[in-house]
Design a protein around this motif. Structure first.
Motif, short mmCIF file in Angstrom:
data_model
loop_
_atom_site.label_atom_id
_atom_site.label_comp_id
_atom_site.label_asym_id
_atom_site.label_seq_id
_atom_site.Cartn_x
_atom_site.Cartn_y
_atom_site.Cartn_z
N ARG A 78 -11.34 51.30 -52.89
CA ARG A 78 -12.66 50.67 -52.79
C ARG A 78 -12.53 49.20 -52.38
N LYS A 79 -11.58 48.52 -52.97
CA LYS A 79 -11.36 47.11 -52.68
C LYS A 79 -9.89 46.91 -52.39
N ILE A 80 -9.60 46.35 -51.24
CA ILE A 80 -8.22 46.18 -50.82
C ILE A 80 -7.56 45.06 -51.63
N VAL A 81 -6.34 45.33 -52.08
CA VAL A 81 -5.57 44.40 -52.90
C VAL A 81 -4.49 43.75 -52.04
N HIS A 82 -4.30 42.43 -52.21
CA HIS A 82 -3.26 41.68 -51.48
C HIS A 82 -2.37 40.94 -52.46
N PRO A 83 -1.06 40.83 -52.20
CA PRO A 83 -0.33 41.65 -51.24
C PRO A 83 -0.23 43.07 -51.77
N GLY A 84 -0.42 44.04 -50.88
CA GLY A 84 -0.55 45.41 -51.36
C GLY A 84 -0.05 46.45 -50.41
N LEU A 85 1.04 46.18 -49.69
CA LEU A 85 1.63 47.21 -48.86
C LEU A 85 2.91 47.71 -49.53
N LEU A 86 4.07 47.45 -48.99
CA LEU A 86 5.28 48.01 -49.57
C LEU A 86 5.64 47.39 -50.91
N VAL A 87 5.25 46.14 -51.12
CA VAL A 87 5.48 45.51 -52.41
C VAL A 87 4.24 44.72 -52.82
N THR A 88 4.06 44.62 -54.13
CA THR A 88 2.97 43.83 -54.71
C THR A 88 3.55 42.58 -55.36
N GLU A 89 2.68 41.73 -55.84
CA GLU A 89 3.15 40.54 -56.55
C GLU A 89 3.91 40.94 -57.81
N GLU A 90 3.48 41.99 -58.46
CA GLU A 90 4.20 42.48 -59.64
C GLU A 90 5.62 42.92 -59.26
N ASP A 91 5.75 43.61 -58.12
CA ASP A 91 7.08 44.02 -57.66
C ASP A 91 7.96 42.80 -57.38
N LEU A 92 7.38 41.82 -56.74
CA LEU A 92 8.14 40.62 -56.39
C LEU A 92 8.60 39.88 -57.63
N GLN A 93 7.75 39.83 -58.65
CA GLN A 93 8.15 39.17 -59.89
C GLN A 93 9.29 39.93 -60.56
N ARG A 94 9.24 41.24 -60.51
CA ARG A 94 10.35 42.03 -61.06
C ARG A 94 11.65 41.70 -60.34
N ILE A 95 11.59 41.60 -59.03
CA ILE A 95 12.78 41.28 -58.25
C ILE A 95 13.32 39.90 -58.63
N ARG A 96 12.42 38.92 -58.74
CA ARG A 96 12.84 37.57 -59.12
C ARG A 96 13.53 37.58 -60.49
N ASP A 97 12.91 38.28 -61.42
CA ASP A 97 13.46 38.31 -62.78
C ASP A 97 14.83 38.97 -62.80
N LYS A 98 15.00 40.05 -62.09
CA LYS A 98 16.28 40.75 -62.08
C LYS A 98 17.36 39.92 -61.38
N LEU A 99 16.99 39.24 -60.32
CA LEU A 99 17.97 38.40 -59.63
C LEU A 99 18.35 37.19 -60.49
N ALA A 100 17.37 36.64 -61.20
CA ALA A 100 17.67 35.51 -62.08
C ALA A 100 18.63 35.92 -63.18
N ALA A 101 18.52 37.19 -63.60
CA ALA A 101 19.41 37.70 -64.65
C ALA A 101 20.73 38.22 -64.07
N LYS A 102 20.89 38.07 -62.74
CA LYS A 102 22.09 38.56 -62.05
C LYS A 102 22.33 40.04 -62.34
#
Length: 733
Positions: A78-102
């Protein structure tokens, strides 16, 4: 990827749409969930998808060629979400957190992206006004290089928050949007529109939140996607390069999927819900090979979904899985569950392709795959071709179904174990799935998605497994409340065939895990050797007398004429009159018996007694008289190419005649006036394989140019299970 020469929203729980002779107690949970306590007298998810219709008479319809598609299905977005294709902001935060934790495997995934040096800040864009693919002078590789750089630069900015990468990404995006005006070449131009339109939109979507990308530059990039890529992607799905009407299946699944992905991605980036709807609707109900119902051509026991290009080669098969996965990922991030569509149909295809590509150290296939014959415009396929294609497309599949939903995907996991961390792909899709999609797992889900239907007179069970389960316990009872007796332990594949003898039986699957036994989400009822499934007396109305509420509707030129032995029968005028059964009315059946009395006024070649399907690509039909003057039952999953058939007997006109067809396993048998007239093996397509049919008709063809039935029909019956000759003879009295 080689060129061509080498080449309404449905419920998330509907895949096999119930079971032949099976009734679900509670819900069928795709991706897990506990079962409910409600009881459906109609049968599984199929029953839940089939509203009772009121019989009536509609105004005549004009035949068309081919018969029109059903009305467009409305997507969940109904309403398009951004960023909302292959990754979302939630996905990006997960990646940042995991990389920060090595943490691994995320660090390894990032290193696979960085080793390409695509985020080199000294790189300069090389935009082209015209990009050509497939003919002399092709230059599309130059665009691929810049497209991949733009995506990697955008990702690196999102991960590191280093603005220098954002500025460089915008430099590449702006250079191309201010230069590119046209895609050219031979038919391969449609691969360019799909593969690259998708990835450009994904790169740009990541940059939407960068304040340094000027609004006018964003608008110009949107215009490039809408004016250069979208028109060709749209045209391909509508026209298939001139093959749409009679040879829509000329193009392999990856062609459709590339362009479906492009339209979806462009729709999101350009805030165009209509484009998003176009793409998702085509995936769910389109005629081309990329549509979900057609890219998984046949589902084998244990939910191994034979991929449409499996007999071609594994490079294209893995590409198809990759593209379908990207589409489902983008849709999921917009709140639409295409992953779960038709009981996880994508997972069925992915598991088949993954298992096909598991090879030993010498590159030899580890498994011989089950294979249903594929007959199409490119010839016949009799086995899966090739193995050991190591395309980086498995992390996305594994992440959703196993880590997010708690299911098991053993063959996908085995492929992932070979290639993780995933590398960058060569341009057809991004790759780097380990970085983008790896996630910590949720608790395991109970066995779910159980199907149980009659096959060759026995009960065939399949189900989705539980992450981490060591085995499954197949259980049976003679009451829905038990007690349940364990029949056998099962590992892989997740299927079991039971021969319980005559009676009504209830089945459940439990999982054995390290934490103990886990009760399955579904309990299904199966009647052996079958039972009345649908009964239309057609003696004054089109209501179902079976008690299941599968009432039909009279359409077009219909009236009431004289029936057998007095009474009335439905009269079809031969121009537009037909009977419409509810959507999915036969979709839960494996073995079946269909019987009807007909009074045929005028012989016309290929007039239908029934035609069950959703379009002219996949259907099952009973023809009164074919070109050889024989009655014929045929089934197809790929238009009219080498339909799987049984034929015999010449249907008379001018009198009442009883016709029946049965299917037991892959053996079809025809009866006329209670006597067997033909039998044949090799019919692989039963109603269960067709799914939720939306054009389930008596007296009308999927092909608009074919003649309608002219005459009367009475006492139309469908049974689960293949009835024997004595039973058919009794019906014909």
């Amino acid at each position: 990827m080689s060129d061509e020469k080498n080449a309404n929203l449905l419920d998330r729980r509907t895949f096999f749409l119930g079971t032949a002779g099976a009734m679900a107690l509670g819900t069928t949970a795709c991706g897990g969930g506990s079962g409910g306590s409600s009881f459906s007298p109609i049968g599984g998810a199929a029953a839940q998808q089939t509203p009772a219709a009121v019989a009536g008479v509609d105004s005549p319809a004009t035949p068309e060629t081919p018969a029109a598609e059903p009305a467009a299905l409305e997507p969940a977005v109904r309403k398009i979400v951004h960023p909302g294709l292959l990754v979302t902001e939630e996905d990006l935060q997960r990646i940042r957190d995991k990389l920060a934790a090595k943490a691994e495997p995320w660090v390894g995934g990032l290193n696979m992206m960085l080793k390409t040096n695509n985020t080199n800040l000294d790189a300069k864009p090389r935009p082209l006004a015209v990009v050509i693919r497939g003919v002399e002078g092709e230059n599309y590789g130059q665009m691929i290089g810049d497209m991949v750089r733009a995506l990697h630069l955008a990702l690196r900015w999102k991960i590191s928050n280093d603005e220098s990468y954002a500025k460089k990404a915008v430099e590449f995006l702006n250079a191309w949007s201010s230069t590119l005006t046209e895609l050219g070449g031979n038919s391969n131009v449609f691969l360019a529109s799909g593969l690259y339109g998708n990835q450009w939109a994904n790169a740009a979507e990541l940059m939407r939140t960068y304040p340094g990308w000027a609004k006018e530059d964003v608008a110009r990039f949107q215009a490039m996607l809408l004016n250069v890529f979208y028109p060709k992607a749209h045209d391909f799905l509508v026209n298939h390069n001139g093959t749409e009407i009679r040879k829509v299946t000329h193009y392999w699944a990856n062609w459709d999927l590339a362009n479906i992905c492009a339209i979806y991605a462009i729709g999101v980036f350009c805030d165009r819900p209509d484009l998003v709807a176009e793409a998702s609707n085509y995936y769910r109900s389109g005629r081309g090979c990329g549509a979900s119902a057609n890219n998984v051509y046949h589902v084998h026991p244990g939910y191994l979904g034979q991929w449409q290009e499996s007999h071609r080669d594994q490079g294209h098969s893995t590409l198809g899985i990759s593209l379908a996965g990207m589409l489902c990922q983008m849709a999921w991030n917009q709140g639409e569950d295409l992953f779960g569509y038709w009981n996880n149909r994508l997972l069925a295809g992915a598991e088949y392709v993954a298992k096909t590509n598991l090879a030993d150290a010498n590159g030899n296939a580890l498994y011989t795959m089950p294979f249903a014959p594929y007959n199409g415009v490119h010839g016949s396929g009799t086995a899966a071709a090739g193995t050991n294609s190591l395309r980086p497309n498995w992390d996305l599949i594994y992440s959703h179904y196993v880590s997010r939903k708690g299911l098991s995907a053993p063959w996908t996991q085995a492929m992932l174990d070979k290639i993780r961390p995933e590398r960058v792909d060569g341009g057809d899709q991004p790759g780097i799935g380990t970085l983008l999609y790896a996630r910590d797992p949720v608790p395991a889900a109970p066995p779910s998605g159980l199907s149980a239907f009659l096959n060759d007179g026995k009960v065939q069970l399949s189900w989705w497994g539980t992450a981490g389960a060591s085995q499954y316990l197949v259980q049976r009872a003679d009451s829905p409340n038990g007690p349940f007796t364990t029949l056998a332990p099962v590992t892989e594949p997740r299927t079991y065939t039971d021969d319980p003898g005559q009676g009504t039986w209830y089945y459940r699957i439990d999982a054995v895990t390290d934490a103990g036994e886990m009760t399955g989400a579904d309990t299904l009822r199966v009647a052996v050797p079958g039972e009345l499934w649908l009964h239309l007396p057609l003696d004054g109305d089109a209501n179902d007398a079976s008690g299941r509420g599968l009432h039909a509707q009279l359409k077009g030129g219909t009236s009431w004429g004289e029936g057998r032995n007095g009474g009335r029968a439905v009269q079809l005028d031969g121009r537009s009159g037909h009977v419409q059964l509810p959507d999915g009315a036969v979709s839960a059946l494996g073995d079946f018996t269909i019987a009807v009395w007909v009074y045929w006024d005028t012989a016309s070649v290929i007039a239908r007694v029934f035609d069950f399907g959703s379009n002219d690509v996949a259907y099952m039909i009973l023809i009164l008289r074919d070109g050889n003057k024989q009655m014929r039952f045929s089934a197809s999953r790929n238009q009219f190419y080498k339909e799987e058939s049984v034929a015999g007997g010449e249907t008379p006109t001018g009198r009442w005649v009883h016709l029946a067809v049965t299917l037991s396993g892959t053996v079809g048998t025809l009866y006329m006036d209670g006597a067997q007239v033909a039998t044949a093996d090799g019919i692989w397509i039963n109603p269960f394989q067709l799914g939720n049919t939306t054009r389930t008709w008596l007296g009308r063809s999927q092909y608009g140019g074919d003649p309608y039935f002219k005459g009367r029909m009475q006492d139309f019956r469908i049974y689960s299970g293949a009835k024997d000759a004595a039973f058919i003879a009794d019906l014909a009295r």
